[in-house]
Every structure is written in structure tokens, then in C-alpha cells.
Design a protein around this motif. Structure first.
Motif, PDB file in Angstrom:
ATOM      1  N   GLU A 101       0.830  -1.205   0.000  1.00 29.25           N
ATOM      2  CA  GLU A 101       0.000   0.000   0.000  1.00 29.25           C
ATOM      3  C   GLU A 101       0.860   1.250   0.000  1.00 29.25           C
ATOM      4  O   GLU A 101       0.547   2.244  -0.678  1.00 29.25           O
ATOM      5  CB  GLU A 101      -0.910  -0.013   1.223  1.00 29.25           C
ATOM      6  N   LEU A 102       1.966   1.213   0.746  1.00 34.52           N
ATOM      7  CA  LEU A 102       2.851   2.370   0.808  1.00 34.52           C
ATOM      8  C   LEU A 102       3.470   2.659  -0.559  1.00 34.52           C
ATOM      9  O   LEU A 102       3.583   3.820  -0.968  1.00 34.52           O
ATOM     10  CB  LEU A 102       3.948   2.124   1.844  1.00 34.52           C
ATOM     11  N   ALA A 103       3.851   1.613  -1.292  1.00 27.42           N
ATOM     12  CA  ALA A 103       4.431   1.811  -2.616  1.00 27.42           C
ATOM     13  C   ALA A 103       3.419   2.442  -3.565  1.00 27.42           C
ATOM     14  O   ALA A 103       3.742   3.358  -4.332  1.00 27.42           O
ATOM     15  CB  ALA A 103       4.935   0.481  -3.168  1.00 27.42           C
ATOM     16  N   VAL A 104       2.172   1.947  -3.518  1.00 27.90           N
ATOM     17  CA  VAL A 104       1.121   2.516  -4.376  1.00 27.90           C
ATOM     18  C   VAL A 104       0.854   3.971  -4.007  1.00 27.90           C
ATOM     19  O   VAL A 104       0.748   4.848  -4.868  1.00 27.90           O
ATOM     20  CB  VAL A 104      -0.170   1.685  -4.258  1.00 27.90           C
ATOM     21  N   ALA A 105       0.763   4.244  -2.705  1.00 28.60           N
ATOM     22  CA  ALA A 105       0.467   5.601  -2.257  1.00 28.60           C
ATOM     23  C   ALA A 105       1.585   6.569  -2.615  1.00 28.60           C
ATOM     24  O   ALA A 105       1.330   7.704  -3.020  1.00 28.60           O
ATOM     25  CB  ALA A 105       0.232   5.603  -0.746  1.00 28.60           C
ATOM     26  N   ARG A 106       2.820   6.123  -2.463  1.00 32.82           N
ATOM     27  CA  ARG A 106       3.940   7.015  -2.750  1.00 32.82           C
ATOM     28  C   ARG A 106       4.088   7.294  -4.243  1.00 32.82           C
ATOM     29  O   ARG A 106       4.450   8.408  -4.635  1.00 32.82           O
ATOM     30  CB  ARG A 106       5.225   6.420  -2.171  1.00 32.82           C
ATOM     31  N   ASN A 107       3.804   6.308  -5.072  1.00 31.75           N
ATOM     32  CA  ASN A 107       3.987   6.483  -6.512  1.00 31.75           C
ATOM     33  C   ASN A 107       2.771   7.094  -7.199  1.00 31.75           C
ATOM     34  O   ASN A 107       2.922   7.872  -8.141  1.00 31.75           O
ATOM     35  CB  ASN A 107       4.308   5.126  -7.169  1.00 31.75           C
ATOM     36  N   GLY A 108       1.579   6.749  -6.724  1.00 29.07           N
ATOM     37  CA  GLY A 108       0.391   7.181  -7.442  1.00 29.07           C
ATOM     38  C   GLY A 108      -0.345   8.352  -6.845  1.00 29.07           C
ATOM     39  O   GLY A 108      -1.067   9.054  -7.562  1.00 29.07           O
ATOM     40  N   LEU A 109      -0.213   8.588  -5.554  1.00 30.90           N
ATOM     41  CA  LEU A 109      -0.969   9.651  -4.899  1.00 30.90           C
ATOM     42  C   LEU A 109      -0.026  10.787  -4.521  1.00 30.90           C
ATOM     43  O   LEU A 109       0.512  10.824  -3.422  1.00 30.90           O
ATOM     44  CB  LEU A 109      -1.692   9.099  -3.669  1.00 30.90           C
ATOM     45  N   GLN A 110       0.174  11.671  -5.468  1.00 29.01           N
ATOM     46  CA  GLN A 110       1.061  12.804  -5.262  1.00 29.01           C
ATOM     47  C   GLN A 110       0.280  14.099  -5.431  1.00 29.01           C
ATOM     48  O   GLN A 110      -0.619  14.196  -6.266  1.00 29.01           O
ATOM     49  CB  GLN A 110       2.241  12.756  -6.236  1.00 29.01           C
ATOM     50  N   VAL A 111       0.644  15.072  -4.625  1.00 24.52           N
ATOM     51  CA  VAL A 111      -0.029  16.369  -4.663  1.00 24.52           C
ATOM     52  C   VAL A 111       0.951  17.433  -5.147  1.00 24.52           C
ATOM     53  O   VAL A 111       2.167  17.317  -4.920  1.00 24.52           O
ATOM     54  CB  VAL A 111      -0.578  16.747  -3.270  1.00 24.52           C
ATOM     55  N   PRO A 112       0.452  18.467  -5.821  1.00 23.79           N
ATOM     56  CA  PRO A 112       1.344  19.511  -6.350  1.00 23.79           C
ATOM     57  C   PRO A 112       1.938  20.377  -5.239  1.00 23.79           C
ATOM     58  O   PRO A 112       1.328  20.564  -4.180  1.00 23.79           O
ATOM     59  CB  PRO A 112       0.432  20.326  -7.264  1.00 23.79           C
ATOM     60  N   VAL A 113       3.121  20.893  -5.508  1.00 25.32           N
ATOM     61  CA  VAL A 113       3.844  21.749  -4.555  1.00 25.32           C
ATOM     62  C   VAL A 113       4.096  23.106  -5.213  1.00 25.32           C
ATOM     63  O   VAL A 113       4.415  23.181  -6.411  1.00 25.32           O
ATOM     64  CB  VAL A 113       5.179  21.104  -4.138  1.00 25.32           C
TER      65      VAL A 113
END
Length: 317
Positions: A101-113
Motif C-alpha cells: 500500500e505504501l508503494a502505491v500511495a507514494r507512486n500514485g498519490l502525489q499532490v502539487p507543490v
């Protein structure tokens, strides 16, 4: 009683109940009108008093010792600065996710900065610069410090937000008495913009919402501590307590004490502790004379470790 008299009695009772109901409705309507008129009168008085304070007609200091309204700095531009994984915004956000789950969240769920230089920060402009998807829900500070100023009737108070803190993107529509909420960047600040990607992450992993809720509660606790600092009777105690409060966020222990790398003017410090700039200057001068709190040659603050409060009690008590 005859069968002919009973309907007439029932009719009289119904008419009587109807009259009583009409009287009650009339009284309630009159009371509601009176309350509305009273609210309008109080609102007009408040607006009139606020206008007098802002235009300088009213005498200063009517709302305590907080610093008066001054001209606000210019609005700072912002620009995109890439993206960040949502789970990396807080160290404890990923504690309840397994490795997959952490790998999916880190790679796919990104927010703009976005990166904001020193100056006044507008989250709406930051959202446009970041090209967020959907309405902006809020922001998280990644690096840097923001001073949140709240303006009310010509007076202003302030709080400092640092890395990990959540920012409200809807401050102007919250129905508060404050006339304005201003965000000031003390230097370059990186903000993660919470948009539809944030909602998607919460739907997939609801436990992330609990972590963000915990962070919001921590901020509320710090706000309560900050408010308690402004209630201390002696300005020297307020100053020492404030800088220990800041040391927890951006302090560094050195051989001579705790170094706090913040460029804060006396006026800003006054807003943080609810005191006039002249009072802050006198208090800082007294503390510098005893070596408890000094300004270094490069603009940092040096706090003597002997002033550290223990169990809520300051050494001067």
C-alpha cells in the motif's frame, strides 16, 4: 345538554383555540422582529466602531495591548515546485500502511507543490499556480514558516505555522468576526496543495484521515499554548515562553544556548504575544541585559537554557 348545543360549544372552543394560537404567533413574530432589530443595531455599532478605529478617529488600545493595524506587505508570487507523495507530508501518515500500500500511495498519490517567496501568501493564487484538480481543500507546509495574522476591529494577533501544519483554504467564508486573515512568509516556503488527489487518497485509505485529524488537533493544542503565553502578566515571561515555543519548531542547541533562526521584527513579536512594539523593545532589552535572550550579529536569537520552563513553571517564578 341537547344534541343541538354540543356542536355550538365545540365551535366556540375551536374559535377560542384559534384566537390563542393567533395571539401566540403574533407575540412570537414581535419578539423575532425585536431580536432582529437588536442584532442589526449591535452590528451597526460594531461596524461604526470598527470604521472609526481603522480611520484613526478612535483612540488606540481599546482592545487591549495588541499591535494596531498597519499597511500589509505586497502579495508574493508563487510558482510550481514539482510534486510530493501524500504519505510523505507527515512521518506518521504511513505507519498503518503495509509495504504494498505504501508503494502505491507514494507512486500514485502525489499532490502539487508551490514555492512562495517572502511576503504575503494567497492560497488561491498558489492553487492556480499549481494547477490543482478540483477545489482547493487546504495546504500543508513542507518547508519554511508562515505567520498567520488575524485582523479584528483595527487590531491584529499572530501565530506561527511550520512544517507539517495544515492551512485552511476557506478562511474568508467561515463566518468569523475577523475582518481578514493574512498569511506572511518569513522566507521561501514550500506548500503542498490538497486537491482532489487528497480526497482520492482518503477514500482509498480512510486511516489517513485519522492521521490528518491528529495533526489538526496538535495544532489546536499549540494554539491553546500560544494563547496561554499571551496571558502571562510580565512581558519578559511572555517573550521567554514564546521563544521556547518557537524553539520546539526551529531551534538548534549550541554551546551557548538554543539558537532560533527567525528574522522577527519587534512589531511581529508584539503581535505574537499581544503587546505593543515599544513594550517588546523594553522587554527584549531587559532580557538581553541579563543574557537570557539575545540577538546575535547574524540576526538569530540566542536563548539561555536556564530559562527553560519545567512543568509549566519559569525560573523567574
Amino acid at each position: 345538554m341537547s344534541v343541538f348545543e354540543r356542536p355550538r360549544d365545540e365551535t366556540r372552543e375551536r374559535k377560542s383555540r384559534a384566537r390563542e394560537a393567533a395571539l401566540r404567533a403574533k407575540r412570537l413574530s414581535e419578539q423575532s422582529s425585536q431580536r432582529q432589530a437588536r442584532c442589526e443595531e449591535l452590528g451597526a455599532r460594531f461596524a461604526s466602531r470598527q470604521a472609526r478605529i481603522i480611520t484613526g478617529v478612535a483612540t488606540s488600545g481599546q482592545l487591549g495591548s495588541a499591535a494596531p493595524m498597519t499597511e500589509q506587505p505586497e502579495l508574493a508570487d508563487s510558482w510550481p515546485a514539482g510534486k510530493v507523495a501524500l504519505v510523505d507530508l507527515h512521518p506518521d501518515l504511513a505507519t498503518e500502511l503495509n509495504a504494498a500500500e505504501l508503494a502505491v500511495a507514494r507512486n500514485g498519490l502525489q499532490v502539487p507543490v508551490v514555492r512562495v517567496p517572502a511576503g504575503r501568501c494567497d492560497l488561491g493564487l498558489c492553487a492556480r499556480a499549481a494547477e490543482t484538480r478540483g477545489p482547493l481543500l487546504g495546504a500543508v507546509i513542507i518547508e519554511g514558516l508562515l505567520i498567520c495574522e488575524t485582523w479584528l476591529a483595527g487590531q491584529v494577533s499572530a501565530q506561527i505555522h511550520g512544517p507539517g501544519d495544515l492551512l485552511n483554504a476557506d478562511r474568508e467564508q467561515d463566518g468569523s468576526l475577523a475582518t481578514a486573515h493574512t498569511l506572511l512568509a518569513t522566507g521561501e516556503v514550500d506548500l503542498a496543495m490538497l486537491d482532489d488527489c487528497f480526497l482520492a487518497a482518503l477514500r482509498r485509505w480512510p486511516q489517513l484521515a485519522a492521521r490528518f485529524f491528529t495533526q489538526a488537533m496538535r495544532q489546536a493544542d499549540r494554539a491553546g499554548e500560544h494563547q496561554a503565553i499571551s496571558q502571562l502578566p510580565r512581558v519578559e515571561d511572555r517573550l521567554v515562553a514564546l521563544f521556547w515555543h518557537l524553539a520546539d519548531r526551529c531551534g538548534r542547541v549550541g554551546p551557548d544556548g538554543v539558537l532560533i533562526d527567525l528574522r522577527l521584527t519587534h512589531e511581529t513579536i508584539g503581535r505574537l504575544i499581544g503587546a505593543r512594539r515599544s513594550t517588546v523593545t523594553l522587554g527584549l532589552t531587559a532580557l538581553a541585559g541579563t543574557g537570557l535572550l539575545q540577538r546575535t550579529s547574524d540576526g538569530k536569537w540566542l536563548l539561555d537554557t536556564a530559562t527553560q520552563p519545567r512543568n509549566g513553571v519559569h525560573p523567574s517564578d
